[in-house]
Design a protein around this motif. Structure first.
Motif, PDB file in Angstrom:
ATOM      1  N   THR A   1      63.899  29.325  80.769  1.00 31.89           N
ATOM      2  CA  THR A   1      62.859  29.251  79.744  1.00 31.89           C
ATOM      3  C   THR A   1      63.290  29.985  78.479  1.00 31.89           C
ATOM      4  O   THR A   1      63.054  29.531  77.355  1.00 31.89           O
ATOM      5  CB  THR A   1      61.549  29.866  80.276  1.00 31.89           C
ATOM      6  OG1 THR A   1      61.139  29.162  81.443  1.00 31.89           O
ATOM      7  CG2 THR A   1      60.445  29.790  79.235  1.00 31.89           C
ATOM      8  N   GLY A   2      63.946  31.116  78.666  1.00 33.61           N
ATOM      9  CA  GLY A   2      64.427  31.871  77.514  1.00 33.61           C
ATOM     10  C   GLY A   2      65.465  31.108  76.716  1.00 33.61           C
ATOM     11  O   GLY A   2      65.452  31.127  75.484  1.00 33.61           O
ATOM     12  N   ARG A   3      66.377  30.444  77.412  1.00 30.06           N
ATOM     13  CA  ARG A   3      67.402  29.658  76.728  1.00 30.06           C
ATOM     14  C   ARG A   3      66.782  28.533  75.913  1.00 30.06           C
ATOM     15  O   ARG A   3      67.181  28.285  74.768  1.00 30.06           O
ATOM     16  CB  ARG A   3      68.382  29.085  77.768  1.00 30.06           C
ATOM     17  CG  ARG A   3      69.385  28.077  77.218  1.00 30.06           C
ATOM     18  CD  ARG A   3      70.246  28.672  76.129  1.00 30.06           C
ATOM     19  NE  ARG A   3      71.096  29.745  76.620  1.00 30.06           N
ATOM     20  CZ  ARG A   3      71.819  30.525  75.817  1.00 30.06           C
ATOM     21  NH1 ARG A   3      71.738  30.361  74.503  1.00 30.06           N
ATOM     22  NH2 ARG A   3      72.581  31.477  76.331  1.00 30.06           N
ATOM     23  N   GLU A   4      65.786  27.847  76.470  1.00 27.88           N
ATOM     24  CA  GLU A   4      65.124  26.756  75.754  1.00 27.88           C
ATOM     25  C   GLU A   4      64.358  27.291  74.541  1.00 27.88           C
ATOM     26  O   GLU A   4      64.390  26.705  73.455  1.00 27.88           O
ATOM     27  CB  GLU A   4      64.179  26.012  76.691  1.00 27.88           C
ATOM     28  CG  GLU A   4      63.368  24.898  76.023  1.00 27.88           C
ATOM     29  CD  GLU A   4      64.229  23.826  75.371  1.00 27.88           C
ATOM     30  OE1 GLU A   4      63.734  23.159  74.439  1.00 27.88           O
ATOM     31  OE2 GLU A   4      65.397  23.657  75.782  1.00 27.88           O
ATOM     32  N   ALA A   5      63.671  28.422  74.712  1.00 30.43           N
ATOM     33  CA  ALA A   5      62.933  29.021  73.591  1.00 30.43           C
ATOM     34  C   ALA A   5      63.891  29.465  72.488  1.00 30.43           C
ATOM     35  O   ALA A   5      63.609  29.295  71.295  1.00 30.43           O
ATOM     36  CB  ALA A   5      62.106  30.202  74.087  1.00 30.43           C
ATOM     37  N   LEU A   6      65.030  30.011  72.880  1.00 34.86           N
ATOM     38  CA  LEU A   6      66.019  30.432  71.882  1.00 34.86           C
ATOM     39  C   LEU A   6      66.619  29.228  71.165  1.00 34.86           C
ATOM     40  O   LEU A   6      66.897  29.289  69.956  1.00 34.86           O
ATOM     41  CB  LEU A   6      67.114  31.258  72.560  1.00 34.86           C
ATOM     42  CG  LEU A   6      68.217  31.802  71.638  1.00 34.86           C
ATOM     43  CD1 LEU A   6      67.634  32.688  70.554  1.00 34.86           C
ATOM     44  CD2 LEU A   6      69.250  32.572  72.440  1.00 34.86           C
ATOM     45  N   ARG A   7      66.816  28.146  71.891  1.00 33.79           N
ATOM     46  CA  ARG A   7      67.347  26.919  71.260  1.00 33.79           C
ATOM     47  C   ARG A   7      66.402  26.432  70.166  1.00 33.79           C
ATOM     48  O   ARG A   7      66.839  26.061  69.068  1.00 33.79           O
ATOM     49  CB  ARG A   7      67.541  25.828  72.329  1.00 33.79           C
ATOM     50  CG  ARG A   7      68.212  24.558  71.797  1.00 33.79           C
ATOM     51  CD  ARG A   7      68.038  23.393  72.753  1.00 33.79           C
ATOM     52  NE  ARG A   7      66.624  23.022  72.914  1.00 33.79           N
ATOM     53  CZ  ARG A   7      65.932  22.357  72.009  1.00 33.79           C
ATOM     54  NH1 ARG A   7      66.490  21.996  70.861  1.00 33.79           N
ATOM     55  NH2 ARG A   7      64.668  22.060  72.228  1.00 33.79           N
ATOM     56  N   ARG A   8      65.085  26.467  70.446  1.00 33.18           N
ATOM     57  CA  ARG A   8      64.112  26.031  69.442  1.00 33.18           C
ATOM     58  C   ARG A   8      64.122  26.966  68.230  1.00 33.18           C
ATOM     59  O   ARG A   8      64.057  26.521  67.082  1.00 33.18           O
ATOM     60  CB  ARG A   8      62.706  25.984  70.056  1.00 33.18           C
ATOM     61  CG  ARG A   8      62.524  24.886  71.104  1.00 33.18           C
ATOM     62  CD  ARG A   8      61.037  24.643  71.383  1.00 33.18           C
ATOM     63  NE  ARG A   8      60.373  25.850  71.867  1.00 33.18           N
ATOM     64  CZ  ARG A   8      60.248  26.187  73.132  1.00 33.18           C
ATOM     65  NH1 ARG A   8      60.768  25.399  74.075  1.00 33.18           N
ATOM     66  NH2 ARG A   8      59.615  27.288  73.489  1.00 33.18           N
ATOM     67  N   LEU A   9      64.207  28.275  68.497  1.00 32.94           N
ATOM     68  CA  LEU A   9      64.233  29.236  67.395  1.00 32.94           C
ATOM     69  C   LEU A   9      65.463  29.026  66.519  1.00 32.94           C
ATOM     70  O   LEU A   9      65.366  28.980  65.283  1.00 32.94           O
ATOM     71  CB  LEU A   9      64.219  30.669  67.952  1.00 32.94           C
ATOM     72  CG  LEU A   9      64.409  31.803  66.927  1.00 32.94           C
ATOM     73  CD1 LEU A   9      63.262  31.828  65.926  1.00 32.94           C
ATOM     74  CD2 LEU A   9      64.521  33.155  67.641  1.00 32.94           C
ATOM     75  N   ALA A  10      66.632  28.871  67.145  1.00 33.42           N
ATOM     76  CA  ALA A  10      67.864  28.702  66.387  1.00 33.42           C
ATOM     77  C   ALA A  10      67.885  27.382  65.626  1.00 33.42           C
ATOM     78  O   ALA A  10      68.466  27.292  64.535  1.00 33.42           O
ATOM     79  CB  ALA A  10      69.071  28.793  67.326  1.00 33.42           C
ATOM     80  N   ALA A  11      67.253  26.345  66.195  1.00 28.66           N
ATOM     81  CA  ALA A  11      67.227  25.043  65.525  1.00 28.66           C
ATOM     82  C   ALA A  11      66.364  25.080  64.269  1.00 28.66           C
ATOM     83  O   ALA A  11      66.738  24.522  63.236  1.00 28.66           O
ATOM     84  CB  ALA A  11      66.723  23.972  66.496  1.00 28.66           C
ATOM     85  N   GLU A  12      65.220  25.756  64.355  1.00 26.16           N
ATOM     86  CA  GLU A  12      64.300  25.784  63.217  1.00 26.16           C
ATOM     87  C   GLU A  12      64.624  26.904  62.234  1.00 26.16           C
ATOM     88  O   GLU A  12      64.369  26.781  61.036  1.00 26.16           O
ATOM     89  CB  GLU A  12      62.864  25.931  63.719  1.00 26.16           C
ATOM     90  CG  GLU A  12      62.377  24.750  64.545  1.00 26.16           C
ATOM     91  CD  GLU A  12      60.892  24.848  64.867  1.00 26.16           C
ATOM     92  OE1 GLU A  12      60.139  25.377  64.017  1.00 26.16           O
ATOM     93  OE2 GLU A  12      60.486  24.410  65.967  1.00 26.16           O
ATOM     94  N   TYR A  13      65.188  28.005  62.755  1.00 30.67           N
ATOM     95  CA  TYR A  13      65.498  29.151  61.888  1.00 30.67           C
ATOM     96  C   TYR A  13      66.919  29.635  62.198  1.00 30.67           C
ATOM     97  O   TYR A  13      67.119  30.691  62.794  1.00 30.67           O
ATOM     98  CB  TYR A  13      64.496  30.285  62.107  1.00 30.67           C
ATOM     99  CG  TYR A  13      63.072  29.912  61.767  1.00 30.67           C
ATOM    100  CD1 TYR A  13      62.579  30.044  60.473  1.00 30.67           C
ATOM    101  CD2 TYR A  13      62.227  29.385  62.753  1.00 30.67           C
ATOM    102  CE1 TYR A  13      61.283  29.682  60.154  1.00 30.67           C
ATOM    103  CE2 TYR A  13      60.917  29.024  62.439  1.00 30.67           C
ATOM    104  CZ  TYR A  13      60.454  29.175  61.144  1.00 30.67           C
ATOM    105  OH  TYR A  13      59.168  28.821  60.831  1.00 30.67           O
ATOM    106  N   PRO A  14      67.936  28.855  61.825  1.00 27.97           N
ATOM    107  CA  PRO A  14      69.318  29.210  62.177  1.00 27.97           C
ATOM    108  C   PRO A  14      69.788  30.536  61.583  1.00 27.97           C
ATOM    109  O   PRO A  14      70.704  31.158  62.116  1.00 27.97           O
ATOM    110  CB  PRO A  14      70.135  28.033  61.625  1.00 27.97           C
ATOM    111  CG  PRO A  14      69.261  27.409  60.583  1.00 27.97           C
ATOM    112  CD  PRO A  14      67.858  27.596  61.057  1.00 27.97           C
ATOM    113  N   ALA A  15      69.165  30.982  60.501  1.00 24.92           N
ATOM    114  CA  ALA A  15      69.580  32.243  59.867  1.00 24.92           C
ATOM    115  C   ALA A  15      68.759  33.437  60.333  1.00 24.92           C
ATOM    116  O   ALA A  15      68.913  34.538  59.793  1.00 24.92           O
ATOM    117  CB  ALA A  15      69.483  32.117  58.344  1.00 24.92           C
TER     118      ALA A  15
END
Length: 331
Positions: free
Chosen positions: A31-45
């Motif tokens: 679940t953490g990996r999926e949540a981090l993927r969404r965060l990095a996709a929308e806010y890569p910086a």
């Protein structure tokens, strides 16, 4: 103020970060990996993405040696318990006391090994230990008013007599004291715990409350400055000192043995001071620890016992292989 706090709590990037943190708290790597993927996709910086990536990897690939504690010197098996069990228990108790609940999450693997053969004879159980090094210890008394202020603040931050004042403060702090004439200034670096702070405004309220509490107990003539890198115009956590654990170590700021406090709890470049670090040295024969502790205790005792003494400095020089009660020089 209410609208600002709501924006802080419920903005999209904060919500995505909270999803990752919630998964970390539940030890749910997927679940953490999926949540981090969404965060990095929308806010890569986003500044927290690299740190969260490390934490997620720890869940995905558990490390079995988070902390390795090396114990050198004589180790005697006791009938009541194995030496390794005693070492691990001592480490765990220290971490729990120093770091709170976080200390219980650290895996410990004690590794006990004998010291070098030529040094093993310095701790013969049948006689007084021999000095295991040629080193020097220095102590002085009494502490100055600035030193007393630094020690008092450190004690308050450590003991936290008023939990309500320090509810958002982490366990990691540094105190730098300076004096100009009669004016004292204490600069504090104090990590705050993000889950206890619900907005930028609340962060500054907590910080001001702690500053006022400390100033009242130190007395007049002392200025308190906390987290001076903070931006008063901050609109999110990037401009203030927030951490997940309450420790600066999560950002790689872990320090080095030898740069930290001496045995009196201070670093005093304008005072006589040994370069020896006490951490990691055994209290049986390691004069780098023993002579510094003894020098401070002797100085304090002499200053309190001898009338008319304004300041006392004690210096002790050891010699490797000599009995620890026979220094080469003492003054």
């Amino acid at each position: 103020m209410t609208n600002q706090l709501d924006l802080f709590e419920h903005s999209r990037d904060v919500m995505l970060r909270n999803d990752v943190l919630a998964a970390l708290e539940q030890r749910n790597a997927a679940t953490g990996r999926e949540a981090l993927r969404r965060l990095a996709a929308e806010y890569p910086a986003d500044a927290l993405v690299p740190t969260l990536e490390i934490l997620i990897r720890v869940l995905e690939y558990p490390v079995h040696e988070h902390i390795t504690n090396l114990v050198s010197g004589p180790v005697t098996e006791l009938p009541s318990a194995k030496a390794a069990q005693i070492v691990e228990q001592a480490i765990r108790e220290y971490l729990a006391t120093s770091l709170g609940g976080i200390g219980n999450d650290i895996r410990i693997e004690p590794i006990l090994r004998p010291s070098s053969p030529n040094l093993r004879r310095v701790t013969n159980a049948a006689s007084l230990p021999l000095s295991n090094d040629t080193s020097f210890g220095v102590g002085y008394a009494p502490p100055s008013s600035l030193e007393r202020a630094v020690l008092l603040v450190a004690d308050l931050l450590r003991s936290r007599p008023d939990r309500g004042v320090f509810e958002a403060a982490g366990l990691d702090y540094k105190v730098m004291g300076s004096r100009l004439g009669e004016h004292h200034r204490l600069t504090l670096a104090l990590a705050f715990v993000d889950r206890c702070v619900h907005g930028v405004d609340e962060y500054f309220i907590f910080k001001g409350r702690i500053g006022s509490y400390l100033a009242e107990r130190i007395g007049t003539g002392c200025e308190i400055a906390i987290n001076t890198l903070d931006s008063r115009d901050a609109c999110d956590e990037s401009g203030i000192y927030l951490t997940v654990t309450g420790l600066s170590a999560e950002h790689g700021d872990d320090g080095q043995v030898g740069r930290g406090n001496r045995v009196n709890g201070l670093i005093t470049p304008y005072r006589p001071m040994s370069l020896e670090a006490a951490a990691g040295k055994n209290p049986a024969s390691h004069v780098g620890k023993l002579y510094n502790v003894l020098a401070h205790r002797l100085a304090t005792h002499i200053q309190a016992s001898v009338d008319g003494t304004d300041e006392v400095v004690v210096r002790l020089l050891s010699g490797i292989g000599r009995p620890i009660d026979q220094p080469q020089l003492s003054s």
